[in-house]
Design an enzyme around this catalytic site. Structure first.
Site, PDB file in Angstrom:
ATOM      1  N   ASN A   1      32.341  30.932  -2.711  1.00  0.00           N
ATOM      2  CA  ASN A   1      33.674  30.735  -2.049  1.00  0.00           C
ATOM      3  C   ASN A   1      34.793  31.080  -1.965  1.00  0.00           C
ATOM      4  OD1 ASN A   1      35.193  29.647   0.501  1.00  0.00           O
ATOM      5  ND2 ASN A   1      34.379  27.840  -0.020  1.00  0.00           N
ATOM      6  N   TRP A   2      34.973  32.766  -1.639  1.00  0.00           N
ATOM      7  CA  TRP A   2      36.236  32.686  -1.826  1.00  0.00           C
ATOM      8  C   TRP A   2      37.809  31.793  -1.685  1.00  0.00           C
ATOM      9  CZ3 TRP A   2      36.043  39.039  -2.708  1.00  0.00           C
ATOM     10  CH2 TRP A   2      34.743  39.528  -3.129  1.00  0.00           C
ATOM     11  N   LYS A   3      37.284  31.484  -0.062  1.00  0.00           N
ATOM     12  CA  LYS A   3      38.838  30.549  -0.139  1.00  0.00           C
ATOM     13  C   LYS A   3      39.697  32.126   0.324  1.00  0.00           C
ATOM     14  CE  LYS A   3      37.526  26.757  -2.393  1.00  0.00           C
ATOM     15  NZ  LYS A   3      37.756  25.490  -3.167  1.00  0.00           N
TER      16      LYS A   3
ATOM     17  N   HIS B   1      34.096  23.359   5.648  1.00  0.00           N
ATOM     18  CA  HIS B   1      33.960  22.951   4.275  1.00  0.00           C
ATOM     19  C   HIS B   1      36.046  21.422   4.495  1.00  0.00           C
ATOM     20  CE1 HIS B   1      36.407  23.524   0.226  1.00  0.00           C
ATOM     21  NE2 HIS B   1      35.068  24.110   0.048  1.00  0.00           N
TER      22      HIS B   1
ATOM     23  N   GLU C   1      38.127  21.672   2.973  1.00  0.00           N
ATOM     24  CA  GLU C   1      39.831  22.046   3.017  1.00  0.00           C
ATOM     25  C   GLU C   1      39.702  22.280   4.203  1.00  0.00           C
ATOM     26  OE1 GLU C   1      39.464  25.426   0.189  1.00  0.00           O
ATOM     27  OE2 GLU C   1      38.916  23.583  -1.124  1.00  0.00           O
TER      28      GLU C   1
ATOM     29  N   GLU D   1      29.818  18.457  -1.534  1.00  0.00           N
ATOM     30  CA  GLU D   1      30.574  18.593  -2.421  1.00  0.00           C
ATOM     31  C   GLU D   1      31.762  17.761  -2.442  1.00  0.00           C
ATOM     32  OE1 GLU D   1      31.890  23.124  -2.404  1.00  0.00           O
ATOM     33  OE2 GLU D   1      33.078  22.421  -0.632  1.00  0.00           O
TER      34      GLU D   1
ATOM     35  N   GLY E   1      37.874  22.715  -7.276  1.00  0.00           N
ATOM     36  CA  GLY E   1      38.735  22.935  -8.021  1.00  0.00           C
ATOM     37  C   GLY E   1      39.434  22.483  -8.445  1.00  0.00           C
TER      38      GLY E   1
ATOM     39  N   SER F   1      33.616  23.116  -9.333  1.00  0.00           N
ATOM     40  CA  SER F   1      33.679  23.469 -10.162  1.00  0.00           C
ATOM     41  C   SER F   1      32.588  23.461 -10.711  1.00  0.00           C
ATOM     42  CB  SER F   1      34.959  21.767 -11.072  1.00  0.00           C
ATOM     43  OG  SER F   1      35.920  21.726 -10.632  1.00  0.00           O
TER      44      SER F   1
HETATM   45  P1  PGA Z   1      35.508  24.954  -6.575  1.00  0.00           P
HETATM   46  O1  PGA Z   1      35.011  25.083  -5.352  1.00  0.00           O
HETATM   47  O2  PGA Z   1      34.339  25.918  -7.664  1.00  0.00           O
HETATM   48  O3  PGA Z   1      36.999  26.532  -7.143  1.00  0.00           O
HETATM   49  O4  PGA Z   1      35.416  23.708  -7.450  1.00  0.00           O
HETATM   50  C1  PGA Z   1      33.587  25.098  -5.078  1.00  0.00           C
HETATM   51  C2  PGA Z   1      34.187  25.068  -3.596  1.00  0.00           C
HETATM   52  O5  PGA Z   1      35.381  24.683  -2.809  1.00  0.00           O
HETATM   53  O6  PGA Z   1      33.838  25.206  -2.255  1.00  0.00           O
END
Ligand code: PGA
Length: 252
Positions: free
Chosen positions: A10-12, A95, A97, A167, A173, A213
């Site tokens: 997931n590159w966001k 997600h 976010e 998640e 993150g 992470s």
């Molecule tokens: P992260 O993000 O690996 O940077 O913790 C995972 C995600 O949000 O899908």
């Protein structure tokens, strides 16, 4: 049980067109030897150039969101019909976010899941608890509630195609990973919930990923858990070498 492991990046909101092409030029030659299914989910604007590069490779393409309508007056949104034209195979839905910053709710997640399936896109549905919820010991009821609402009104045949990503929000993150035992406990409970709602035959087919992470150092231990079928990787999916070493966890 015969679930193919899935490693999704997931590159966001990272990587422009040039960076996407550079990533793929470095990653694709190595990816040929991988023994798992690999998906990259770049920003919308990179999907077309990425699809060109991914033609005739086994690496799949995913979007990070979609709208539940095919078209209409929805400024700034992207429809499922547009995604399959590229073509995309997967789409991340719900997600944390998006739930936090863009008013995504269990109801919109459910609508998007139905639409994705109607258009032949495989949804990767994200669920997870906040640190506060974990401290209040309500992780299970919260996460299982999210799972139930995401699947409302779906048939057995549809549910089998779905991918979930557990998640924990406090692990995204932050460098803090849930222990593999904690991740297994929640993911095992998600599988049991799907068995209760549908059947054991259905829940056996659903792939459930861990996200938060994930890095080359912890992927093996996570993947050794019986119910963890893969990972949704954020930060560590941005560099071809790091992502490759995660996706090749079972080869070294
Ligand atoms: P992260 O993000 O690996 O940077 O913790 C995972 C995600 O949000 O899908």
């Amino acid at each position: 049980m015969n679930r193919i492991p899935l490693i999704a990046g997931n590159w966001k909101m990272h990587n422009n067109r040039r960076e996407t092409l550079e990533f793929l030029e470095a990653f694709l030659p190595k990816a040929k030897g991988l023994e798992v299914e690999v998906v990259i989910c770049p920003p919308f604007t990179d999907l077309w150039p990425a699809a060109e590069k991914l033609k005739d490779t086994a690496v799949k393409l995913g979007a990070q969101n979609l709208h539940w309508e095919e078209k209409g007056a929805f400024t700034g949104e992207v429809s499922p019909a547009m995604l399959i034209e590229i073509p995309c195979d997967y789409v991340i839905i719900g997600h944390s976010e998006r739930r936090q910053y863009f008013a995504e709710t269990d109801e919109t997640v459910n609508k998007k899941v139905k639409t994705a399936l109607k258009y032949g896109l495989t949804p990767i549905i994200c669920v997870g608890e906040t640190l506060e919820q974990r401290e209040q010991v309500i992780t299970m009821s919260w996460v299982l509630g999210q799972v139930e609402k995401a699947l409302e009104g779906l048939t057995d045949a549809e549910v089998q195609k779905i991918v979930f990503a557990y998640e924990p929000i406090w692990a995204i993150g932050t460098g803090k990973t849930a222990s593999s035992q904690d991740a297994q406990e929640v993911i095992g409970a998600i599988r049991k919930k799907i068995a209760d709602l549908f059947s054991a035959g259905v829940s056996d087919k659903v792939r459930i990923l861990y996200g938060g992470s994930v890095k080359p150092e912890n992927i093996k231990e996570l993947m050794a858990q019986p119910d963890i079928d893969g990972a949704l990787v954020g930060g560590a999916s941005l560099k071809p070498d790091g992502f490759y070493s995660i996706a090749s966890f079972n080869q070294n």
